[in-house]
Scaffold this motif. Structure first.
Motif, PDB file in Angstrom:
ATOM      1  N   ASP A  75     -31.432  -2.860   8.984  1.00  0.00           N
ATOM      2  CA  ASP A  75     -30.843  -3.866   8.582  1.00  0.00           C
ATOM      3  C   ASP A  75     -30.546  -3.559   7.013  1.00  0.00           C
ATOM      4  OD1 ASP A  75     -31.107  -5.629  10.547  1.00  0.00           O
ATOM      5  OD2 ASP A  75     -33.311  -5.875  10.065  1.00  0.00           O
ATOM      6  N   ASP A  76     -30.755  -2.422   6.502  1.00  0.00           N
ATOM      7  CA  ASP A  76     -30.534  -1.980   5.334  1.00  0.00           C
ATOM      8  C   ASP A  76     -28.871  -1.670   4.879  1.00  0.00           C
ATOM      9  OD1 ASP A  76     -32.871  -1.897   3.507  1.00  0.00           O
ATOM     10  OD2 ASP A  76     -33.627  -0.284   4.738  1.00  0.00           O
ATOM     11  N   VAL A  77     -28.594  -1.943   3.670  1.00  0.00           N
ATOM     12  CA  VAL A  77     -27.509  -1.667   3.109  1.00  0.00           C
ATOM     13  C   VAL A  77     -27.387  -0.984   1.849  1.00  0.00           C
ATOM     14  CG1 VAL A  77     -25.129  -2.808   2.142  1.00  0.00           C
ATOM     15  CG2 VAL A  77     -26.424  -4.045   3.760  1.00  0.00           C
ATOM     16  N   LEU A  78     -26.991   0.566   2.009  1.00  0.00           N
ATOM     17  CA  LEU A  78     -27.005   1.428   1.069  1.00  0.00           C
ATOM     18  C   LEU A  78     -25.794   1.255   0.276  1.00  0.00           C
ATOM     19  CD1 LEU A  78     -27.964   4.378   3.526  1.00  0.00           C
ATOM     20  CD2 LEU A  78     -29.566   2.450   2.749  1.00  0.00           C
ATOM     21  N   CYS A  79     -25.964   1.557  -1.224  1.00  0.00           N
ATOM     22  CA  CYS A  79     -24.828   1.547  -1.989  1.00  0.00           C
ATOM     23  C   CYS A  79     -24.858   2.419  -3.286  1.00  0.00           C
ATOM     24  CB  CYS A  79     -24.925  -0.190  -2.602  1.00  0.00           C
ATOM     25  SG  CYS A  79     -23.181  -0.312  -3.307  1.00  0.00           S
ATOM     26  N   THR A  80     -23.955   3.047  -3.537  1.00  0.00           N
ATOM     27  CA  THR A  80     -23.897   4.188  -4.348  1.00  0.00           C
ATOM     28  C   THR A  80     -22.611   3.995  -5.221  1.00  0.00           C
ATOM     29  OG1 THR A  80     -24.251   6.255  -5.032  1.00  0.00           O
ATOM     30  CG2 THR A  80     -23.107   6.164  -3.240  1.00  0.00           C
ATOM     31  N   THR A  81     -22.417   4.445  -6.593  1.00  0.00           N
ATOM     32  CA  THR A  81     -21.434   4.671  -7.518  1.00  0.00           C
ATOM     33  C   THR A  81     -21.163   5.893  -7.876  1.00  0.00           C
ATOM     34  OG1 THR A  81     -22.542   4.054  -9.337  1.00  0.00           O
ATOM     35  CG2 THR A  81     -21.742   2.224  -8.146  1.00  0.00           C
ATOM     36  N   THR A 133     -29.347  -3.170  -0.258  1.00  0.00           N
ATOM     37  CA  THR A 133     -30.822  -3.334  -0.383  1.00  0.00           C
ATOM     38  C   THR A 133     -31.375  -2.124  -0.906  1.00  0.00           C
ATOM     39  OG1 THR A 133     -30.858  -2.274   1.862  1.00  0.00           O
ATOM     40  CG2 THR A 133     -30.725  -4.728   1.657  1.00  0.00           C
ATOM     41  N   VAL A 134     -30.652  -1.094  -0.834  1.00  0.00           N
ATOM     42  CA  VAL A 134     -31.033   0.479  -1.313  1.00  0.00           C
ATOM     43  C   VAL A 134     -29.933   0.803  -2.386  1.00  0.00           C
ATOM     44  CG1 VAL A 134     -31.756   2.760  -0.982  1.00  0.00           C
ATOM     45  CG2 VAL A 134     -32.275   0.778   0.728  1.00  0.00           C
ATOM     46  N   ILE A 135     -30.428   1.340  -3.627  1.00  0.00           N
ATOM     47  CA  ILE A 135     -29.373   1.678  -4.675  1.00  0.00           C
ATOM     48  C   ILE A 135     -29.814   3.167  -4.976  1.00  0.00           C
ATOM     49  CG2 ILE A 135     -28.810  -0.593  -5.328  1.00  0.00           C
ATOM     50  CD1 ILE A 135     -30.574   0.067  -7.764  1.00  0.00           C
ATOM     51  N   TYR A 136     -28.804   3.797  -5.666  1.00  0.00           N
ATOM     52  CA  TYR A 136     -28.910   5.466  -6.038  1.00  0.00           C
ATOM     53  C   TYR A 136     -28.370   5.284  -7.413  1.00  0.00           C
ATOM     54  CZ  TYR A 136     -29.176   5.883  -0.861  1.00  0.00           C
ATOM     55  OH  TYR A 136     -29.778   5.405   0.421  1.00  0.00           O
ATOM     56  N   LEU A 137     -29.379   5.849  -8.435  1.00  0.00           N
ATOM     57  CA  LEU A 137     -28.901   5.936  -9.892  1.00  0.00           C
ATOM     58  C   LEU A 137     -29.468   7.250 -10.147  1.00  0.00           C
ATOM     59  CD1 LEU A 137     -30.059   2.365 -10.987  1.00  0.00           C
ATOM     60  CD2 LEU A 137     -27.770   3.368 -10.667  1.00  0.00           C
ATOM     61  N   LEU A 138     -28.816   7.835 -11.292  1.00  0.00           N
ATOM     62  CA  LEU A 138     -29.494   8.848 -12.056  1.00  0.00           C
ATOM     63  C   LEU A 138     -30.014   8.553 -13.197  1.00  0.00           C
ATOM     64  CD1 LEU A 138     -26.172  11.309 -11.736  1.00  0.00           C
ATOM     65  CD2 LEU A 138     -28.191  11.008 -10.233  1.00  0.00           C
ATOM     66  N   GLY A 139     -30.967   9.454 -13.702  1.00  0.00           N
ATOM     67  CA  GLY A 139     -31.783   8.991 -14.671  1.00  0.00           C
ATOM     68  C   GLY A 139     -31.064   8.227 -16.108  1.00  0.00           C
ATOM     69  N   ALA A 140     -30.082   8.939 -16.509  1.00  0.00           N
ATOM     70  CA  ALA A 140     -29.401   8.091 -17.705  1.00  0.00           C
ATOM     71  C   ALA A 140     -28.978   6.786 -17.395  1.00  0.00           C
ATOM     72  CB  ALA A 140     -28.451   9.176 -18.160  1.00  0.00           C
TER      73      ALA A 140
END
Length: 527
Positions: free
Chosen positions: A214-220, A263-270
């Protein structure tokens, strides 16, 4: 890890995973990316048809295909098509300029270049004779036209898919992609990522983040880096959905997450401090995000982000050469550690002679894996660098860490002479080579200084040639046409001489400790 994600060794290849997801999750949405929206059942045919077009272009098993695109469907389609026939994808950072493009094409021995039309003009600075290119596919150009001005190459518009062809008998140990990572004392190195290596990235990350169908993964984040690239495999293994967006925008981030129902995101530290600097909005709470992956997020920023948005940014550690080896717990609040070593991996903290150091003492982090090919297979064409990095059968990360009493690993700093800015590793050596090609510069040293955004900024100390008075503004302009935007020095300090050892080696630690002197030229204030 869930049993159904532990694939038999012979199925740890991209073609096998595409066939598996077609059978198990066929009707479910899989990937949404600029130019396409694919279901799980579509991807095997997408790969087979693109593989057919590659075959028509003369690409065969073992050949390398370079790809320079933003986050769009043609990039992922080419990567999957290459994997289907046993060819090797070589994603190129879209920030690369002519000199870097030429080096990467020559070093990878790429036969074909797939390039987005907005980047084509950079090929004018590429000496094609120094590469093995036989053709160019241009993405995003008007029907029937190309904008390529590189007359030495036969260029054509991105071809339509061909008839599907059978997948090659790819092995888990076969190279899936060459992923370039910044060198520290030399040019960038091509990391040999096998099919099994790619599989383990996806399976481990899915387990760490607790994915469900059921997850929706999303990244920029850009697909030319392993972080975003293996998000596709997470979705393919689990049966969930992945959204690839364009460039990161602090003001547009939460509206985009709400729109995609992420539902799940991906970020870098800054990125987290940038988001926290935005005015608070209702969308920061009115979303579906349950967790995020945020390696390198400062401890205070992670706690503030959790309090403000309700989203835990999970810490962890992985390198392009290794895998997702260390991860924090989803059930524990942020406490400034990278986490604990994952099942299937081993980690040590060692001194300069590779001897383990006691808990609480800083040393270099070294890693290894239990499963075959769960790490990269080495560096393309650089056996000496491969042996150096994997000496004593441990991968040497070049990062200084401490192992705490409860087994958690805490990052201290980098041992190697590398700079990390905007989520990119920058080779000080490569920046120095560009600066030294300037007619008015006699010597230089490039090194990191801390910024107000909890990341590195690039600083250059420059010595002018006799009779020259270097102009920092002109030096920055010189660099902008020769370096990726993120690698152009922000701070330029004109000095009479550089601190050196008796043997003439530049003592960069003195420059780093000095920091940013008063009156130093700042690119962000050049206007």
């Amino acid at each position: 890890m869930q049993t159904e994600w532990l694939l038999p060794p012979h199925e740890r290849t991209v073609p096998a995973i595409l066939r598996r997801q077609e059978q198990l999750f066929g009707h479910r949405p899989c990937v949404t990316i600029s130019g396409a929206a694919w279901r799980h059942g579509d991807l095997a045919r997408v790969a087979a048809c693109r593989a057919g077009a590659l075959r028509v272009a003369g690409i065969k098993r073992g050949d390398r295909v370079a790809i320079m695109c933003s986050n769009r469907s043609e990039l992922l389609e080419t990567i999957l098509g290459c994997s289907w026939i046993g060819a090797i994808a070589v994603p190129i950072n879209s920030a690369c300029m002519g000199p870097q493009i030429e080096y990467l094409l020559a070093d990878s021995d790429a036969q074909l270049l797939v390039i987005e039309c907005q980047f084509v003009e950079r090929l004018q600075a590429v000496d094609v004779a120094k590469t093995s290119l036989k053709g160019v596919w241009e993405v995003g150009s008007a029907h029937g036209t190309t904008s390529s001005e590189c007359s030495a190459l036969p260029a054509r518009r991105w071809p339509e898919p061909a008839e599907p062809i059978e997948a090659a008998p790819v092995l888990p140990s076969d190279v899936f992609a060459v992923l370039y990572t910044s060198g520290t004392t030399g040019p960038s190195k091509g990391v040999l990522c096998s099919h099994a290596h790619y599989y383990w990235w996806g399976a481990n990350t899915a387990d760490i983040l607790g994915h469900t169908q059921d997850d929706v993964l999303c990244t920029t984040l850009p697909l030319f880096h392993i972080n975003a690239l293996h998000m596709f495999l997470q979705a393919a293994i689990v049966g969930c959905e992945a959204h690839y967006l364009g460039k990161f925008s602090a003001s547009g981030f939460w509206p985009a997450m709400v729109a995609t129902k992420a539902t799940v995101i991906y970020l870098l530290g800054a990125m987290v401090p940038f988001l926290l600097a935005q005015p608070q909005t209702a969308q920061e709470r009115n979303h579906n995000v349950r967790i995020g992956l945020g390696p390198g997020v400062p401890e205070a920023a992670g706690k503030a982000f959790l309090e403000r948005t309700g989203v835990l940014m999970l810490e962890g550690y992985g390198a392009t050469e290794s895998n997702f080896v260390i991860a924090a717990s989803r059930d524990a609040p942020p406490r400034g550690v990278m986490g604990w070593v994952r099942p299937g991996f081993d980690a040590r903290v060692v001194d300069e002679h590779d001897n383990p150091v006691p808990e609480g003492q800083a040393g270099e982090l070294v890693l290894r894996a239990d499963e075959p090919f769960a790490f990269a297979s080495g560096y393309l064409g650089k056996p000496d660098k491969t042996v150096e990095a994997w000496r004593n059968l441990w991968f040497h990360t070049g990062d200084r860490v401490v192992r705490e009493a409860d087994g958690a690993f805490r990052f201290i700093d980098r041992i190697k002479d590398a700079i990390r800015r905007r989520g990119e590793n920058i080779s000080s050596w490569e920046v120095e080579q560009v600066l030294l090609s300037h007619p008015g510069i006699a010597a230089c040293a490039v090194y990191p200084v801390r910024s107000e955004h909890a990341e590195d900024e690039v600083m250059a100390a420059v010595v002018g040639k006799t009779g020259h008075s270097p102009d920092p503004r002109q030096i920055a302009t010189f660099c902008e046409s020769r370096l990726q935007k993120f690698a152009v020095p922000r701070f330029i300090d004109i000095v009479a001489e550089l601190p050196r050892t008796e043997n003439g080696k530049v003592q960069k630690y003195i420059l780093r400790e000095r920091g940013i002197p008063a009156g130093c030229w700042d690119l962000t204030l050049k206007a």
